[in-house]
Design an enzyme around this catalytic site. Structure first.
Site, PDB file in Angstrom:
ATOM      1  N   ASN A  91       4.861  29.554  18.860  1.00 16.78           N
ATOM      2  CA  ASN A  91       5.629  28.265  18.159  1.00 16.78           C
ATOM      3  C   ASN A  91       5.998  28.903  16.759  1.00 16.78           C
ATOM      4  O   ASN A  91       7.205  28.910  16.068  1.00 16.78           O
ATOM      5  CB  ASN A  91       4.703  27.160  18.060  1.00 16.78           C
ATOM      6  CG  ASN A  91       4.765  26.355  19.341  1.00 16.78           C
ATOM      7  OD1 ASN A  91       5.396  26.747  20.208  1.00 16.78           O
ATOM      8  ND2 ASN A  91       3.831  25.382  19.274  1.00 16.78           N
ATOM      9  N   HIS A 478      24.045  20.434  26.612  1.00 19.10           N
ATOM     10  CA  HIS A 478      22.691  20.072  26.685  1.00 19.10           C
ATOM     11  C   HIS A 478      22.220  19.206  27.752  1.00 19.10           C
ATOM     12  O   HIS A 478      21.209  18.981  28.085  1.00 19.10           O
ATOM     13  CB  HIS A 478      22.275  20.003  25.383  1.00 19.10           C
ATOM     14  CG  HIS A 478      20.607  20.010  25.467  1.00 19.10           C
ATOM     15  ND1 HIS A 478      19.792  18.753  25.204  1.00 19.10           N
ATOM     16  CD2 HIS A 478      19.625  21.103  25.456  1.00 19.10           C
ATOM     17  CE1 HIS A 478      18.534  19.068  25.114  1.00 19.10           C
ATOM     18  NE2 HIS A 478      18.435  20.400  25.374  1.00 19.10           N
TER      19      HIS A 478
END
Length: 743
Positions: A91, A478
């Protein structure tokens, strides 16, 4: 910021180029016109809180801190704690590659636009250095002080070279000679050899060697090959870092030279190829285009072992062109993403209990072992899927596979954002095209960090005869849509559309790890909306009206704000009113301001946010009725849900859009209003459980601080247990119980 005061980059641009091919939805989306419009007094009450938005970058770092806290939780299985350390590292890598890189670009370009939090890019960057340094040190400490000793107590040892016995050293020597040495390429630095390019996220060894005759010292770089295991297995569940093995045999790489020093280091570079969502980034469009043409981005972080020689560090800093604040000194080993390999070892006693998704009850076989006909089931009623508890393979995947094999299916249309290279979804679409069906696949090749994979399987689809399109210029596609057109004339039904709208990607692998919702329906209004949308995306249709969908970039923000305003109207009229949203991120200022207005009016507002949240809950006079929670755990909470009390007749929407500028302004996103009472009740019950005082969660306060509420209930475990009970119940089918069934 009011509803009308949208980000300035929307002004004028929304009707230019291909963007206007997506028609604006009308008020027909709602049963009634929103009865509330904020007046000057309400807007002034908002403006009285100029610091009402939390900084999004710090909020993201707080999210990753929550991931780190999972690795510190002794109640979790040990190998899962190790995995959370690896997730934290991955991350943070992406955060530096994208967010920090974007801030540095703005500063370098002299774009000093304040963020919604009121901070200038330089101020945000300075706060990031301080917070990330603290988090990275804490991350290393958890690994050294907690995970390594706990693993050792369970017979799993992560050791350094000095801890190896003679047999293990011999084994590593053989590995180096036969497999590692042939791959290595030492790169020296001297007048004939400039400083080598250091690729992003690679692990490297900085080597200082000396010529024994001339006594001249030279610097060299050795890249640790990523094709080998990060932690070399020695047997008996003992592991040593690969760089230790290489470092011990450096003399083989520099024969005749004296190896004086060796230090590992790692560089993170700007690898973002997507325009960011804030106003400042639009001023850097030319720079973005240049980055798209460049093979490598500038460095944004240098990680070194804390034992590194100062002179070697000075050389790295000088050659890489970074500042002292971008240097992070850490105890080795660096790059703990490799802990995924440790978490994968065969020790089920140190992992979460095995979990196998079950078939949704409406799709489960009852009187035979044959798969249920998804089309027949969906005709009977809508199916609301909740992954990973409901199996993706026996629902969405089977839907596409049965469509590909069904002679009555005329066409399949689907969007693909991310999927696996060996996906059965891709195979089914290929089979459908080869069988003569019309197959349209809208591929988003610009999905961040998946660009090359998406291009590869897009070509596979094209070669099979699928119609592959890449959406509209300037917009990422998306949304998660699949539509099957079936000829049911023989059944007296004519042409029927079967539609799936989801919150997650059509990826069978991540569907086992990501929490998502999906709707299978034959609802005619939804099917017609989706058909129009596919035509908009693949062609030049301009006339569609959406009755059951909200579609970004045109109508998601305004549609949700209208719904929020409607709740204010219901509350003022004395009718039941409540707003509950579940999302990965809540950043958009216009949405947050609308939620603030609802809270100021007295409407209860509950936000379940996995990652970033820029809203400040519980602030007197601003957000006293607002509650913000975050739940992390075994599965990645990925679904987006929008639930409204609606005067006592609740409505719920699911879809692909997060409350972020990029989703609402520069992506094609879809939210669908769930038809029927049962799916809405299901969503409501899930949110009830998520916001129960007994459910463990992190809670956000008005100062931006997240604290765990101490609840002992594990939302995901509760849902797993419920799924298991349902699975055991469905396994006792009449066919299984009837002795005659064996005949």
């Amino acid at each position: 910021m009011t509803q009308e005061a949208l980000p300035s980059h929307l002004s004028g641009s929304i009707e230019e180029g291909p963007v206007d091919l997506l028609p604006v939805s009308t008020s027909e989306t709602f049963d009634v016109e929103p009865p509330y419009v904020p007046g000057d007094e309400e807007l002034a009450a908002l403006e009285a809180f100029p610091d009402r938005f939390l900084d999004r970058e710090q909020s993201w770092l707080h999210f990753n801190q929550r991931v780190l806290e999972l690795s510190e939780d002794p109640k979790l299985p040990l190998l899962e704690r190790a995995r959370f350390l690896a997730i934290f590292a991955s991350n943070l890598d992406e955060f530096f590659m994208v967010r920090v890189a974007g801030l540095k670009r703005r500063i370098a370009a002299g774009v000093a636009v304040r963020a919604a939090s009121g901070h200038l890019p330089k101020e945000v960057l300075e706060s990031i250095w301080a917070t990330t340094a603290e988090l990275m040190e804490r991350h290393a400490a958890v690994f050294q002080d907690q995970i390594i000793p706990a693993l050792k107590s369970e017979g799993i040892e992560l050791v350094r070279w000095a801890d190896l016995d003679l047999d293990e050293q011999k084994k590593c020597k053989k590995l180096f000679k036969e497999r590692v040495f042939p791959v290595l390429t030492p790169l020296a630095v001297d007048p004939a050899h400039p400083f080598p390019y250091i690729s992003g996220l690679s692990l490297n060894i900085a080597v200082l060697v000396r010529n024994p005759k001339t006594k001249k010292e030279r610097f060299a770089r050795v890249k640790v090959p990523p094709i080998f295991n990060r932690f070399v297995p020695l047997g008996n569940q003992r592991f040593v870092p690969l760089e230790d093995v290489i470092g011990e045999h450096l003399k083989k790489l520099f024969p005749g030279m004296e190896v004086l020093q060796a230090h590992t280091f790692r560089v993170t570079r700007n690898e973002d190829l997507e325009v960011e969502e804030d106003d400042a980034e639009n001023l850097l469009a030319a720079l973005e285009k240049e980055l798209l043409r460049r093979k490598f981005g500038p460095p944004v972080r240098l990680e070194v072992e804390e034992s590194i020689d100062p002179e070697v560090l000075d050389l790295l800093v000088s050659e890489l062109g970074i500042t002292e604040s971008e240097v992070f000194r850490l105890p080795g080993p660096l790059d703990l993403r490799g802990l995924h390999d440790i978490a994968d070892i065969d020790r089920e006693d140190l992992k979460y209990d095995a979990f196998v998704p079950s078939t949704h009850k409406q799709l489960a076989p009852v009187e035979s072992a044959s798969p249920v006909d998804v089309f027949k089931t969906t005709r009977r009623g809508d199916v609301l899927l909740h992954h990973p508890y409901d199996s993706f393979a026996t629902s969405v995947q089977r839907f596409i596979e049965q469509a590909a094999a069904d002679p009555h299916v005329l066409a399949i249309k689907q969007t693909l954002y991310r999927t696996s290279g060996d996906s059965p979804i891709i195979d089914a679409l290929v089979d459908a095209a080869e069988a003569g069906k019309q197959v349209l696949v809208l591929v988003e090749i610009k999905a961040r960090f998946d660009e090359s994979n998406n291009i590869r399987w897009a070509r596979k689809l094209e070669h099979a005869g699928c119609h592959v399109v890449y959406g509209q210029v300037g917009l990422k596609t998306h949304c998660k849509l699949a539509m099957v057109v079936r000829d049911e004339v023989e059944r007296g039904g004519g042409i029927r559309r079967y539609t799936h709208i989801g919150t997650g990607n059509y990826n069978p692998k991540t569907a086992r790890l990501y929490e998502d919702f999906g709707l299978l329906t034959t609802n005619e209004a939804i099917g017609l909306d989706v058909a129009h949308l596919f035509n908009n995306l693949s062609g030049f249709s301009r006339n569609a009206q959406y009755d059951e969908l909200l579609v970004a970039p045109d109508s998601v923000r305004d549609g949700l704000i209208d719904q929020i305003h409607a709740e204010i109207g219901h509350h003022q009229a004395g009718r039941p009113a409540r707003i509950r949203l579940k999302a990965n991120s809540v950043v958009d200022e216009a949405i947050i301001d609308a939620l603030y207005l609802a809270s100021q009016a007295g409407v209860p507002v509950q936000l379940l946010v996995r990652g970033i949240c820029s809203a400040r809950p519980g602030v007197p006079g601003l957000s006293e009725t607002m509650e913000v929670r975050s739940i992390l755990g075994r599965f990645l909470e990925h679904s987006r849900v929008f639930w409204f009390e609606n005067g006592g007749e609740p409505q719920a929407w699911i879809g692909s859009a997060d409350m972020m500028h990029r989703n609402l302004d520069r992506r094609v996103e879809v939210l669908v209003r769930l038809p029927g009472e049962q799916p809405v009740e299901h969503i409501g019950a899930l949110l009830d459980l998520a916001f129960s005082p007994e459910t463990g969660a992190w809670e956000l306060d008005g100062d931006g601080v997240w604290k765990h509420n101490g609840g002992t209930g594990d939302l995901q475990k509760i849902l797993i247990d419920k799924q298991r009970r349902r699975g055991r119940s469905s396994s006792r089918t009449p066919a299984a119980q009837d002795p005659a069934s064996s005949r």
